[in-house]
Design a protein around this motif. Structure first.
Motif, mmCIF file in Angstrom:
data_model
loop_
_atom_site.group_PDB
_atom_site.id
_atom_site.type_symbol
_atom_site.label_atom_id
_atom_site.label_comp_id
_atom_site.label_asym_id
_atom_site.label_seq_id
_atom_site.Cartn_x
_atom_site.Cartn_y
_atom_site.Cartn_z
ATOM 1 N N ARG A 39 -9.126 3.357 -7.697
ATOM 2 C CA ARG A 39 -7.916 4.115 -7.438
ATOM 3 C C ARG A 39 -7.611 4.981 -8.649
ATOM 4 N NH1 ARG A 39 -4.479 0.315 -7.530
ATOM 5 N NH2 ARG A 39 -4.504 -0.264 -5.333
ATOM 6 N N ARG A 97 -3.016 4.131 4.837
ATOM 7 C CA ARG A 97 -3.133 2.995 5.739
ATOM 8 C C ARG A 97 -2.344 3.317 7.002
ATOM 9 N NH1 ARG A 97 -2.176 -2.793 3.145
ATOM 10 N NH2 ARG A 97 -0.008 -2.685 3.865
ATOM 11 N N TYR A 125 -7.692 1.875 7.538
ATOM 12 C CA TYR A 125 -7.566 2.888 6.491
ATOM 13 C C TYR A 125 -8.152 4.196 6.991
ATOM 14 C CZ TYR A 125 -6.419 -0.835 3.203
ATOM 15 O OH TYR A 125 -5.816 -1.889 2.561
ATOM 16 N N TYR A 169 -1.433 6.395 -7.385
ATOM 17 C CA TYR A 169 -0.618 6.529 -6.184
ATOM 18 C C TYR A 169 0.048 7.897 -6.205
ATOM 19 C CZ TYR A 169 -1.017 1.485 -5.357
ATOM 20 O OH TYR A 169 -1.491 0.223 -5.105
ATOM 21 N N HIS A 221 0.839 -1.196 0.000
ATOM 22 C CA HIS A 221 0.000 0.000 0.000
ATOM 23 C C HIS A 221 0.875 1.247 0.000
ATOM 24 C CE1 HIS A 221 -3.456 2.600 0.753
ATOM 25 N NE2 HIS A 221 -2.660 3.263 1.571
#
Length: 243
Positions: free
Chosen positions: A99, A218, A223, A102, A53
């Motif tokens: 998602r 996280r 979360y 990132y 993560h």
């Protein structure tokens, strides 16, 4: 970013559960049966936290205005053995849609541009109702099934196309609301039997009126998220379940 995105998409396929979608995205019975059949067939569960993560920008549906969802989820939690499960907090129940990226791979300006483009299309989707009903699971979690999937797929696919993702909803998106995360490898049988006893709880209905873009992090075995932007859905006079 395209190569990194492709690698993430391929990894997501291995976490897709059930592997195949139900035969009818509008039928709550078929959705529930598909979710349960996949969970019931597991031999082992694994720790959810073994997944890698990184902080990310995520599309998410939250239930701050639908307390009946938290009530049902907590009723399910009360019937579960707490051993080897990390229960989701009462203010943190959510339905993860997609998602976006990132944060380590993308700039804030890029996320802002992607949001502006996706928001225009998502805002055209009429608000809709979903039924939330107990209870199934996956290799790493206990979760509630939801129905119908059609409007959720529409949100997912708007975000997918504009962010340059390759996989469409039917390939990797299995809508659900998490109740608890499994935190160790263990035989699935006892957990499945425990969950089966809770499947007679009555479903609840809620209206989805918005979709949030959040920063998802996280922290330990939980979360947390911070809302970046909110997209209100189109107002309609009939928001009953539809495909």
């Amino acid at each position: 970013m395209e190569n990194a995105q492709s690698e993430v998409e391929e990894k997501s396929l291995s976490y897709t559960f059930p592997k195949e979608p139900p035969t009818d995205l509008r039928d709550p019975t078929k959705i529930a049966e598909n979710d349960w059949s996949a969970f019931d067939s597991l031999t082992h569960m694994h720790s959810h936290w073994e997944r890698p993560h990184w902080d990310s920008a995520h599309w998410m549906i939250t239930f701050d205005d639908s307390p009946q969802v938290a009530t049902l989820a907590q009723e399910c939690q009360d019937g579960l053995s707490k051993s080897h499960l990390d229960l989701i907090d009462s203010n943190a129940f959510h339905l993860t849609v997609r998602r976006m990226a990132y944060w380590k791979d993308v700039s804030k300006s890029r996320v802002s541009n992607l949001f502006d483009s996706a928001a225009q299309q998502i805002a055209e989707i009429p608000e809709f109702s979903i039924d939330v009903f107990p209870l199934a699971g996956s290799t790493g979690a206990i979760r509630l099934s939801v129905s119908p999937w059609g409007p959720l797929f529409s949100v997912f696919d708007c975000a997918t196309t504009l962010a340059g993702h390759r996989k469409r909803a039917a390939e990797i998106f299995r809508p659900h609301i998490g109740v608890a995360y499994n935190n160790r490898t263990r035989p699935a049988g006892p957990v499945v039997k425990e969950v089966a006893k809770l499947r007679s709880l009555l479903p609840v209905r809620c209206v989805v009126q918005k979709v949030d873009l959040v920063t998802l992090s996280r922290v330990g075995h939980a979360y947390q998220w911070t809302t970046i932007e909110t997209v209100p859905l189109s107002i309609t006079t009939d928001s009953g379940p539809e495909g």
